[in-house]
Write an enzyme that holds these catalytic residues in place. Structure first.
Site, PDB file in Angstrom:
ATOM      1  N   LYS A  13       1.141  -1.369   0.067  1.00  0.00           N
ATOM      2  CA  LYS A  13      -0.078  -0.226  -0.405  1.00  0.00           C
ATOM      3  C   LYS A  13       0.942   0.654  -0.466  1.00  0.00           C
ATOM      4  CE  LYS A  13      -2.150  -0.794   3.723  1.00  0.00           C
ATOM      5  NZ  LYS A  13      -1.828  -2.073   4.003  1.00  0.00           N
ATOM      6  N   ARG A  88      -9.158   1.463   9.624  1.00  0.00           N
ATOM      7  CA  ARG A  88      -8.472  -0.191  10.115  1.00  0.00           C
ATOM      8  C   ARG A  88      -9.759  -0.943  10.316  1.00  0.00           C
ATOM      9  NH1 ARG A  88      -3.405  -0.892  10.578  1.00  0.00           N
ATOM     10  NH2 ARG A  88      -1.558   0.919   9.873  1.00  0.00           N
ATOM     11  N   ARG A 123      12.392  -6.901   5.476  1.00  0.00           N
ATOM     12  CA  ARG A 123      12.259  -5.149   4.903  1.00  0.00           C
ATOM     13  C   ARG A 123      13.102  -4.504   5.405  1.00  0.00           C
ATOM     14  NH1 ARG A 123       6.377  -2.190   5.198  1.00  0.00           N
ATOM     15  NH2 ARG A 123       6.671  -3.114   7.463  1.00  0.00           N
ATOM     16  N   ARG A 156      12.399  -3.489  11.541  1.00  0.00           N
ATOM     17  CA  ARG A 156      11.511  -2.882  12.361  1.00  0.00           C
ATOM     18  C   ARG A 156      10.885  -3.703  13.661  1.00  0.00           C
ATOM     19  NH1 ARG A 156       7.074   0.243   8.392  1.00  0.00           N
ATOM     20  NH2 ARG A 156       5.807  -1.026  10.135  1.00  0.00           N
ATOM     21  N   ARG A 167      -0.174  -9.219  13.297  1.00  0.00           N
ATOM     22  CA  ARG A 167      -0.458  -8.096  12.599  1.00  0.00           C
ATOM     23  C   ARG A 167      -1.778  -8.385  10.905  1.00  0.00           C
ATOM     24  NH1 ARG A 167       4.464  -5.069  10.471  1.00  0.00           N
ATOM     25  NH2 ARG A 167       2.137  -3.198   9.932  1.00  0.00           N
TER      26      ARG A 167
END
Length: 214
Positions: A13, A88, A123, A156, A167
């Site tokens: 996104k 969300r 990532r 992260r 998540r």
């Protein structure tokens, strides 16, 4: 044009929002970036949000809704915007409607959980400027430091596999129902998130062009 980008964490996104934002001159409103900025700055909101994010949980609605309401009131949103990471939940979607933000298009990027877990595990994020890389898909030149500012790259805490799974569980429970919510309003358009970055962008642009012609 006023748009919402849906999709599980790591579906792409943010990447697509940045491309469309730059090309069409409309701002991207990423609640995730705003909240991470507050955490880095050590603000009260940042401290409150930090515990939720690191556990893979959603930041409470009242905090996020307030952030978005203030941002949409700024002049650069008058001609359009892209919402990335908001709404969300159904409650947030209803709050968005109450702001009288008339959404034109909701894009849902479809990517499997397995792909997302692998993707987010690779990532890397710059500790200073926030630039994002991937160890295989988009590595920095040396794989250790940022190409833009030279600072160290890090993973992260919410990108480690265990937290990513949490998540995704939260997403499927609380955010996925938004698909049906916006489908009923004839706003939802699904795109396969695995057809390649440029192809996904092209599909989004086709949807935008079709709406502009109406």
């Amino acid at each position: 044009m006023k748009m919402i980008f849906l999709g599980a964490p790591g579906a792409g996104k943010g990447t697509q929002a940045a491309i469309i934002s730059e090309k069409y001159g409309i701002p991207t409103i990423s609640t995730g970036e705003i909240i991470r900025g507050a955490i880095k700055a050590g603000t009260e909101m940042g401290k409150n949000a930090k515990a939720y994010i690191e556990k893979g949980q959603l930041v409470p609605d009242e905090v996020v809704i307030g952030i978005v309401r203030d941002r949409l009131a700024e002049p650069d949103c008058a001609k359009g915007f892209i919402l990335d990471g908001f709404p969300r939940t159904i409650a947030q979607a209803e709050a968005l409607e109450a702001m009288d933000a008339k959404i034109d298009l909701v894009v849902d990027l479809m990517v499997s959980d397995e792909v997302i877990i692998n993707r987010m595990g690779g990532r890397r994020v710059c500790t200073q400027c926030g630039a994002t890389y991937h160890v295989t898909g988009n590595p920095s030149k040396d794989g250790k430091t940022c190409d833009k500012c030279g600072s160290e790259l890090t993973t992260r805490k919410d990108d480690v596999p265990e937290v990513v799974k949490d998540r995704l569980s939260v997403y499927h429970t609380q955010t996925a129902p938004l698909e049906a919510y916006y489908e009923k309003k004839n706003l939802l358009q699904r795109i396969d998130g695995l057809i390649g970055l440029e192809n996904v962008t092209a599909e989004i642009e086709k949807l935008m062009a079709n709406l502009a012609e109406k």
